[in-house]
Design a protein around this motif. Structure first.
Motif, PDB file in Angstrom:
ATOM      1  N   CYS A 157       0.882   1.328  -6.656  1.00 61.77           N
ATOM      2  CA  CYS A 157       0.644   0.436  -5.524  1.00 61.77           C
ATOM      3  C   CYS A 157       0.609  -1.020  -6.009  1.00 61.77           C
ATOM      4  O   CYS A 157       0.741  -1.289  -7.193  1.00 61.77           O
ATOM      5  N   CYS A 212      -3.909   5.107  -2.394  1.00 59.41           N
ATOM      6  CA  CYS A 212      -4.761   3.926  -2.541  1.00 59.41           C
ATOM      7  C   CYS A 212      -6.003   4.259  -3.369  1.00 59.41           C
ATOM      8  O   CYS A 212      -6.920   4.921  -2.870  1.00 59.41           O
ATOM      9  N   GLN A 217      -0.159  -7.850  -6.087  1.00 53.70           N
ATOM     10  CA  GLN A 217      -1.033  -8.773  -5.360  1.00 53.70           C
ATOM     11  C   GLN A 217      -2.352  -8.991  -6.103  1.00 53.70           C
ATOM     12  O   GLN A 217      -2.724  -8.199  -6.972  1.00 53.70           O
ATOM     13  N   CYS A 234      -7.053  -6.396  -5.208  1.00 52.94           N
ATOM     14  CA  CYS A 234      -6.464  -6.501  -3.879  1.00 52.94           C
ATOM     15  C   CYS A 234      -7.585  -6.812  -2.893  1.00 52.94           C
ATOM     16  O   CYS A 234      -8.757  -6.783  -3.269  1.00 52.94           O
ATOM     17  N   GLU A 290      -8.736  -5.087  -0.465  1.00 52.47           N
ATOM     18  CA  GLU A 290      -9.643  -3.954  -0.229  1.00 52.47           C
ATOM     19  C   GLU A 290     -10.678  -3.867  -1.352  1.00 52.47           C
ATOM     20  O   GLU A 290     -11.836  -3.545  -1.113  1.00 52.47           O
ATOM     21  N   ASP A 309       0.813  -1.222   0.000  1.00 53.09           N
ATOM     22  CA  ASP A 309       0.000   0.000   0.000  1.00 53.09           C
ATOM     23  C   ASP A 309       0.844   1.269   0.000  1.00 53.09           C
ATOM     24  O   ASP A 309       0.315   2.371  -0.126  1.00 53.09           O
TER      25      ASP A 309
HETATM   26  S1  SF4 Z   1      -5.654  -0.167  -4.286  1.00 51.72           S
HETATM   27 FE1  SF4 Z   1      -5.255   0.402  -2.151  1.00 51.72          FE
HETATM   28  S2  SF4 Z   1      -5.599  -1.471  -0.961  1.00 51.72           S
HETATM   29 FE2  SF4 Z   1      -5.421  -2.050  -3.124  1.00 51.72          FE
HETATM   30  S3  SF4 Z   1      -3.239  -2.550  -3.321  1.00 51.72           S
HETATM   31 FE3  SF4 Z   1      -3.492  -0.403  -3.927  1.00 51.72          FE
HETATM   32  S4  SF4 Z   1      -3.041   0.722  -2.064  1.00 51.72           S
HETATM   33 FE4  SF4 Z   1      -3.446  -1.387  -1.447  1.00 51.72          FE
END
Ligand code: SF4
Ligand code: SF4
Lengths: 477, 153
Positions: free
Chosen positions: A347, A425, A353, A365, A367, A342
């Motif tokens: 990101c 994010c 991920q 991800c 979230e 993050d």
């Molecule tokens: S979108 Fe937000 S929660 Fe998802 S990987 Fe990027 S920083 Fe992390």
């Protein structure tokens, strides 16, 4: 003379600056930094820093002085700091079930009560998820099991752990397996199984019993007692508890209890404490009035907790480490990356991920998956299965999130002194402002800015810097 | 400057501060105030800061000018080093595509450098025109395809 009129562009290299603790913090693209007094900053801008002086040597060594930049060396540093861009997604979060036996106040995972098995991952879906995970070109993978409470779907959990071992052996990939569990349905036999296979176990421990149990109600049980019991068992059976970790989610009730919270971890003998703030979106938003706080309140809390941990270390009373600070410090003090997705630019979404829901849906991800659990599938990028990896990576939502998380193109970040270490994010931005790009004022930005301010202030102290260097270079358990 | 109860009005001369610095300072202030930008006459911005609840209006004008100054400085620094920074990132990206740790044979270093230089120029041109290669590092290529064994004949 103002800062502007004394600035001689040829005399300095590139830098960002921020007023901090009565002076200036200057930072550069490769994470280099220095603290300057007002006088030194003016001298720096006007090219009047005396050659041979300590400040001159510091600024020269950090690459802040003008003339003759070594492009090849700087490019090599940049490449190393951003090596996460070149490997493919390495973290794979797998939701084995949405069922849970807890009713945590801040839960964002879309969990439901624990009876129905309809929200469980099945073996055929698990196989399809593993197909996609092992299609990632990353040579080293981490598979993290989450929920709901993942251990409620033990048959598929144990099946996947064994299948991962097989696939890792066949592909030659290095795989770390991790289980995020409330430990309420752990048994000796299960622990045996997991530890024999080097599965890392992570749980939540929100502090002393009353606080933890208020945050994490466990109908018919004592959540705190279970977490503590099994953390102790893991510690006993592994070297210093290297396979058991715990983290704190801070709620409003915890703001005044930073000392008790840290003491609870010291008492347990854990090597670290991972203090995390609440994100004001998703399910947490609904109860924000009772559990939430402002960014300033969190920063004040975090500062006190970190100061106390530093004090315990410097006085020799404990060697406990705070992991949020460790992550920031690894970025500030080393050329490495702490693998915290993050705080990267771009990101980790999709390129670092992926998250898999119990039905095999794939998200940028975890979230993004949580938002889907609330009914918004904006971050769904496909379905897992053989031959699906290329299509998932080509998904337009993934590309949009990657683009929107580049800090160079956020109005505030582009000139921020913390840009070399920070990240934005898009899921948070989307949930909070309906836009993938960061808006100001932003809660998340204010929290990180406050945390960076505090860590940098502490870094000015020689003794603390020594301790922080140790944290920055340590490997998390 | 005209002060009202919960609002502050600041005039900015673009001969002193570039327009970009005014926008950046306004963005930074969005947390403390509702910001409205207007033009009084050519070269003069009017910035109205409607103070948000819980924030004092005292000192806001000075703070805004400070912010302007810092953003103007940032813009100057950024303009001066833009090309060099872009080159560093381009070189990092191009060199990341080359196999690491392989030393060129004796006498071949110059050819490697020339090739690298060409690739960097190409990447910078691509960046300028927006025509990026889709997946230069192959992170969207599945493992099984990347590591497929050639059939033995
Ligand atoms: S979108 Fe937000 S929660 Fe998802 S990987 Fe990027 S920083 Fe992390
Ligand atoms: S998110 Fe905030 S603290 Fe982080 S780089 Fe951007 S402006 Fe700075």
């Amino acid at each position: 003379m103002t800062l502007l009129s004394c600035y001689k562009p040829d005399k300095t290299g590139f830098f960002r600056h921020r007023r901090l603790a009565g002076g200036y913090l200057v930072t550069g693209d490769t994470g280099n930094f220095d603290f300057l007094t007002d006088r030194e900053f003016k001298d720096f801008l006007s090219g009047c820093v005396k050659p041979g002086s300590a400040v001159h040597a510091r600024l020269r060594d950090a690459g802040f002085l003008g003339g003759g930049a070594d492009v090849t060396a700087l490019a090599a540093k940049w490449r190393r700091k951003n090596s996460f861009l070149f490997g493919g997604p390495s973290l794979h979060i797998v939701v084995l079930t949405r069922r849970c036996n807890h009713a945590c106040s801040y839960c964002q995972s879309g969990s439901s009560a624990s009876r129905s098995g309809k929200a469980d991952m099945t073996r055929p879906v698990a196989d399809r998820v593993l197909d996609t995970i092992f299609s990632s070109p990353a040579p080293a993978l981490t598979v993290e099991f989450q929920g709901g409470e993942p251990a409620l779907n033990w048959p598929v959990l144990s099946y996947m752990v064994a299948a991962i071992e097989n696939r890792a052996a066949k592909s030659g990939k290095k795989v770390i397996i991790s289980l995020v569990s409330n430990l309420s349905v752990m048994t000796e036999a299960r622990l045996d199984f997991l530890l024999k296979r080097n599965v890392r176990i992570c749980t939540s421990l929100d502090g002393p019993q009353a606080l933890h149990n208020a945050n994490r109600p466990f109908p018919g049980g004592n959540s705190h007692a279970m977490a503590v019991k099994w953390l102790k068992a893991i510690k006993k059976r592994t070297r210093g508890g290297a396979h058991g970790d715990a983290l704190v989610t801070v709620t409003r009730a915890a703001l005044s209890r930073w000392k008790e919270m840290v003491d609870e971890y010291v008492k347990l003998g854990t090597t670290g404490i991972f203090i995390r703030f609440l994100n004001p979106f998703g399910a947490a938003k609904r109860v924000w009035a009772s559990i939430g706080y402002s960014a300033a309140e969190y920063v004040a809390f975090y500062g006190k907790a970190l100061d106390y941990i530093v004090e315990l270390n410097l006085s020799g009373k404990s060697s406990i480490m705070e992991h949020s600070a460790r992550i920031l410090l690894t970025k500030i003090l080393t050329q490495g990356d702490p693998n915290f997705l993050d705080l990267r630019s771009p990101c980790g979404a999709g390129i670092g991920q992926m998250a898999y829901d119990y039905d095999g849906s794939v998200f940028t991800c975890d979230e993004g998956r949580m938002l889907a659990a609330m009914g918004d599938e904006a971050f769904r990028i496909g379905a897992a299965g053989p031959g699906k990896y290329g299509g998932i990576m080509a998904n337009p939502a993934l590309k949009s999130v990657v683009t929107a998380s580049v800090t160079d193109i956020q109005v505030s970040c582009a000139s921020c002194a913390y840009k070399p270490y920070c990240g934005v994010c898009p899921v948070y931005n989307y949930a909070e402002h309906g836009d993938l790009f960061m808006h100001q004022p932003g809660y998340r930005c204010a929290v990180y800015m406050g945390m960076f301010d505090h860590v940098f202030k502490l870094l000015r102290n020689k003794k603390v810097r020594g301790l922080f260097e140790k944290w920055a270079n340590s490997k998390p358990a | 400057m005209v002060k009202q109860e919960r609002a502050v009005r600041v005039e900015v001369d673009t001969a002193v501060y570039p327009a970009e610095a005014v926008y950046a300072a306004a963005n930074t202030f969005a947390g403390k105030a509702f910001v409205r930008l207007g033009i009084k006459r050519k070269g003069i911005f009017v910035v109205e800061l409607g103070v948000k609840p819980g924030v004092g209006a005292a000192g806001l004008e000075g703070e805004f000018y400070n912010e302007l100054l810092h953003h103007a400085l940032r813009l100057k620094v950024s303009a001066r080093h833009h090309a060099l920074r872009e080159r560093i990132v381009a070189q990092a990206l191009v060199s990341a595509q080359l196999p690491q740790g392989v030393k060129p044979a004796a006498g071949k270093q110059e050819a490697v450098d020339a090739g690298l230089e060409k690739e960097i120029e190409k990447l910078l041109k691509e960046a300028e025109s927006g025509s990026y290669k889709t997946d230069p590092m192959g992170i969207a290529v599945p493992w099984e395809k990347k590591h497929a064994r050639k059939p033995v004949k």
